[in-house]
Design a protein around this motif. Structure first.
Motif, mmCIF file in Angstrom:
data_model
loop_
_atom_site.group_PDB
_atom_site.id
_atom_site.type_symbol
_atom_site.label_atom_id
_atom_site.label_comp_id
_atom_site.label_asym_id
_atom_site.label_seq_id
_atom_site.Cartn_x
_atom_site.Cartn_y
_atom_site.Cartn_z
ATOM 1 N N LEU A 9 0.834 -1.202 0.000
ATOM 2 C CA LEU A 9 0.000 0.000 0.000
ATOM 3 C C LEU A 9 0.865 1.247 0.000
ATOM 4 O O LEU A 9 0.559 2.249 -0.652
ATOM 5 N N ALA A 10 1.958 1.236 0.716
ATOM 6 C CA ALA A 10 2.848 2.396 0.778
ATOM 7 C C ALA A 10 3.455 2.672 -0.578
ATOM 8 O O ALA A 10 3.556 3.814 -1.029
ATOM 9 N N VAL A 11 3.865 1.622 -1.276
ATOM 10 C CA VAL A 11 4.463 1.802 -2.611
ATOM 11 C C VAL A 11 3.437 2.332 -3.591
ATOM 12 O O VAL A 11 3.682 3.243 -4.374
ATOM 13 N N SER A 12 2.213 1.755 -3.593
ATOM 14 C CA SER A 12 1.159 2.214 -4.510
ATOM 15 C C SER A 12 0.824 3.665 -4.263
ATOM 16 O O SER A 12 0.617 4.443 -5.187
ATOM 17 N N GLY A 13 0.739 4.108 -3.061
ATOM 18 C CA GLY A 13 0.427 5.506 -2.741
ATOM 19 C C GLY A 13 1.470 6.446 -3.267
ATOM 20 O O GLY A 13 1.183 7.567 -3.661
ATOM 21 N N SER A 14 2.717 6.018 -3.328
ATOM 22 C CA SER A 14 3.776 6.909 -3.796
ATOM 23 C C SER A 14 3.690 7.151 -5.291
ATOM 24 O O SER A 14 4.287 8.081 -5.806
ATOM 25 N N LEU A 15 2.917 6.309 -6.054
ATOM 26 C CA LEU A 15 2.782 6.494 -7.498
ATOM 27 C C LEU A 15 1.792 7.593 -7.861
ATOM 28 O O LEU A 15 1.764 8.061 -8.993
ATOM 29 N N ALA A 16 0.933 7.984 -6.955
ATOM 30 C CA ALA A 16 -0.086 9.001 -7.257
ATOM 31 C C ALA A 16 0.570 10.367 -7.464
ATOM 32 O O ALA A 16 1.404 10.789 -6.670
ATOM 33 N N GLN A 17 0.214 11.055 -8.605
ATOM 34 C CA GLN A 17 0.764 12.369 -8.924
ATOM 35 C C GLN A 17 -0.377 13.287 -9.373
ATOM 36 O O GLN A 17 -1.397 12.833 -9.878
ATOM 37 N N ALA A 18 -0.174 14.586 -9.207
ATOM 38 C CA ALA A 18 -1.178 15.566 -9.637
ATOM 39 C C ALA A 18 -0.506 16.613 -10.514
ATOM 40 O O ALA A 18 0.639 16.991 -10.285
ATOM 41 N N SER A 19 -1.221 17.078 -11.558
ATOM 42 C CA SER A 19 -0.704 18.124 -12.441
ATOM 43 C C SER A 19 -1.880 18.922 -13.008
ATOM 44 O O SER A 19 -3.023 18.480 -12.965
ATOM 45 N N THR A 20 -1.570 20.096 -13.543
ATOM 46 C CA THR A 20 -2.620 20.951 -14.118
ATOM 47 C C THR A 20 -2.188 21.396 -15.511
ATOM 48 O O THR A 20 -1.133 22.009 -15.682
ATOM 49 N N GLY A 21 -3.001 21.053 -16.516
ATOM 50 C CA GLY A 21 -2.747 21.503 -17.890
ATOM 51 C C GLY A 21 -3.509 22.795 -18.162
ATOM 52 O O GLY A 21 -4.534 23.084 -17.534
ATOM 53 N N THR A 22 -2.998 23.587 -19.097
ATOM 54 C CA THR A 22 -3.619 24.867 -19.425
ATOM 55 C C THR A 22 -3.925 24.925 -20.916
ATOM 56 O O THR A 22 -3.066 24.640 -21.748
ATOM 57 N N VAL A 23 -5.152 25.284 -21.265
ATOM 58 C CA VAL A 23 -5.585 25.427 -22.659
ATOM 59 C C VAL A 23 -6.061 26.862 -22.866
ATOM 60 O O VAL A 23 -6.840 27.392 -22.065
ATOM 61 N N TYR A 24 -5.599 27.492 -23.962
ATOM 62 C CA TYR A 24 -5.984 28.866 -24.256
ATOM 63 C C TYR A 24 -6.873 28.900 -25.505
ATOM 64 O O TYR A 24 -6.618 28.191 -26.479
ATOM 65 N N SER A 25 -7.873 29.727 -25.492
ATOM 66 C CA SER A 25 -8.714 29.943 -26.664
ATOM 67 C C SER A 25 -9.286 31.354 -26.579
ATOM 68 O O SER A 25 -9.193 32.024 -25.544
ATOM 69 N N PHE A 26 -9.836 31.824 -27.689
ATOM 70 C CA PHE A 26 -10.446 33.150 -27.665
ATOM 71 C C PHE A 26 -11.660 33.193 -28.583
ATOM 72 O O PHE A 26 -11.804 32.385 -29.510
ATOM 73 N N LYS A 27 -12.519 34.131 -28.329
ATOM 74 C CA LYS A 27 -13.717 34.342 -29.136
ATOM 75 C C LYS A 27 -13.809 35.827 -29.468
ATOM 76 O O LYS A 27 -13.617 36.685 -28.602
ATOM 77 N N THR A 28 -14.065 36.118 -30.732
ATOM 78 C CA THR A 28 -14.166 37.497 -31.183
ATOM 79 C C THR A 28 -15.595 37.795 -31.615
ATOM 80 O O THR A 28 -16.199 37.043 -32.384
ATOM 81 N N GLU A 29 -16.135 38.875 -31.114
ATOM 82 C CA GLU A 29 -17.476 39.316 -31.493
ATOM 83 C C GLU A 29 -17.402 40.795 -31.827
ATOM 84 O O GLU A 29 -16.729 41.573 -31.151
ATOM 85 N N GLY A 30 -18.079 41.167 -32.886
ATOM 86 C CA GLY A 30 -18.041 42.572 -33.292
ATOM 87 C C GLY A 30 -19.338 42.994 -33.963
ATOM 88 O O GLY A 30 -20.131 42.167 -34.409
ATOM 89 N N ALA A 31 -19.526 44.281 -34.029
ATOM 90 C CA ALA A 31 -20.712 44.843 -34.678
ATOM 91 C C ALA A 31 -20.378 46.237 -35.178
ATOM 92 O O ALA A 31 -19.513 46.926 -34.628
ATOM 93 N N CYS A 32 -21.038 46.640 -36.243
ATOM 94 C CA CYS A 32 -20.827 47.965 -36.821
ATOM 95 C C CYS A 32 -22.164 48.690 -36.907
ATOM 96 O O CYS A 32 -23.217 48.073 -37.104
ATOM 97 N N SER A 33 -22.117 49.987 -36.762
ATOM 98 C CA SER A 33 -23.298 50.822 -36.935
ATOM 99 C C SER A 33 -22.912 52.014 -37.802
ATOM 100 O O SER A 33 -21.754 52.390 -37.897
#
Length: 347
Positions: A9-33
């Motif tokens: 159990l001690a060995v198995s617990g040591s295999l657990a890892q955590a990480s955070t990935g980052t994804v970027y995106s954008f949205k463009t909205e426009g209007a003319c008068s």
């Protein structure tokens, strides 16, 4: 035994890892008068102002748990290729009776000339314009300046950047078996495929000529002592309210052109005024029609005659378009030739 379980159990617990990935995106909205103006002169082209604002938004997804993968390589698997392919190419020739070889001949239709006055006495004269003759507007032609008109286009654009955080955790162990493969070429049989390609030859070649029409240009510079006031006379069809710039409350766009037409654009800014451009067409022999536009240009259009030189025939057609305001699209007028209004273009 109990101690072994705790150790695993001690060995198995040591295999657990955590990480955070980052994804970027954008949205463009426009209007003319479109803003409206009144009074003064209608701008032939609409000035456009643009503003852009940017905001960011961060989104955190739910944590996803994935297994940790361990790859195990086993004995390779060998595949034997037993068949080869032989390809034979052939050519099938087709003979046609006659081929046509085209040659391009240049034909100068006419020389467009525009005057340029240089005052030798440092006087900048004011000009008084008079109009001669008469002009009958086409049906529906806009001959008055509207009380209100589009004066500016205002466009706003918003850009939203999204930062998406994707946390993951790895736990447990999953075994993945990798089996290498290899191929041995041991040819025992041969398959033959035959392909034919078609080639074309001509028994004779006929030479034909097609004519490309062009214009020559000339600037007539006049150096003189200028008077404080000068008077110039234009044809009635070239008065600012008579040059065709709108029909039935809509502006103009171009239609079809004569097949043997040619055009010269005058580089002198003086002729960016549609009325002045119109008169320049009247002053140049053989000018079939003129076209001025919102970007500030003057085009003189000619039709090449079969026997050479200009012909006073049909040169182009024009239409109205619903999203073009009168006096803010094309300005057109006939010279010695014919221009045709063909109605709305359906937009």
């Amino acid at each position: 035994m109990f101690r072994r379980i705790l150790s695993v159990l001690a060995v198995s617990g040591s295999l657990a890892q955590a990480s955070t990935g980052t994804v970027y995106s954008f949205k463009t909205e426009g209007a003319c008068s479109t803003l409206s103006g009144s009074g003064g002169s209608i701008p032939q082209s609409l000035p456009t102002s643009r503003t852009t604002s940017t905001v960011s938004s961060t989104i955190t997804s739910s944590e996803v748990t994935v297994a940790s993968v361990v790859k195990v390589t086993v004995e390779p698997v060998t595949t034997t290729l037993l068949t080869s392919l032989s390809v034979v190419y052939g050519i099938s020739t087709t003979t046609l009776p006659t081929a046509t070889s085209w040659q391009i001949a240049q034909s100068t239709v006419a020389t467009a000339t525009w005057p340029k006055t240089v005052c030798t006495n440092d006087v900048t004269p004011s000009t008084v314009t008079e109009y001669s003759g008469s002009y009958t507007p086409i049906p529906g032609q806009v001959t008055t300046i509207p009380t209100s008109y589009p004066s500016q286009v205002v466009c706003a654009t918003g850009v939203t950047w999204f930062v998406m955080l994707q946390p993951t955790a790895t736990s447990g162990v999953t075994t993945e078996t990798v089996t290498p493969t290899s191929t041995i070429r041991a040819i025992t049989t041969t398959t033959t495929s035959t392909y034919f390609y078609n080639a074309t030859v001509w028994a004779t070649t006929l030479t034909s000529t097609t004519t490309s029409y062009r214009m020559a240009t000339s600037v007539a510079t006049i150096s003189t002592a200028c008077e404080a006031t000068t008077t110039t006379t234009y044809a009635a069809k070239c008065a600012p309210t008579n040059v065709i710039a709108g029909v039935d409350d809509h502006g103009l766009v171009s239609g079809k052109y004569a097949q043997n037409n040619t055009v010269i654009y005058i580089p002198d800014e003086k002729y960016n005024d549609p009325s002045t451009c119109c008169q320049l067409c009247q002053d140049n022999k053989g000018c079939a029609g003129m076209m001025a536009g919102p970007s500030g240009f003057c085009g003189l259009l000619y039709v090449g005659a079969a026997e050479g030189g200009p012909a006073c025939d049909f040169v182009f057609s024009y239409q109205t378009q619903s999203n073009v305001f009168p006096l803010q699209g094309l300005w057109v007028q006939s010279g010695c030739g014919e221009i045709d209004y063909t109605g709305p273009d359906g937009v």
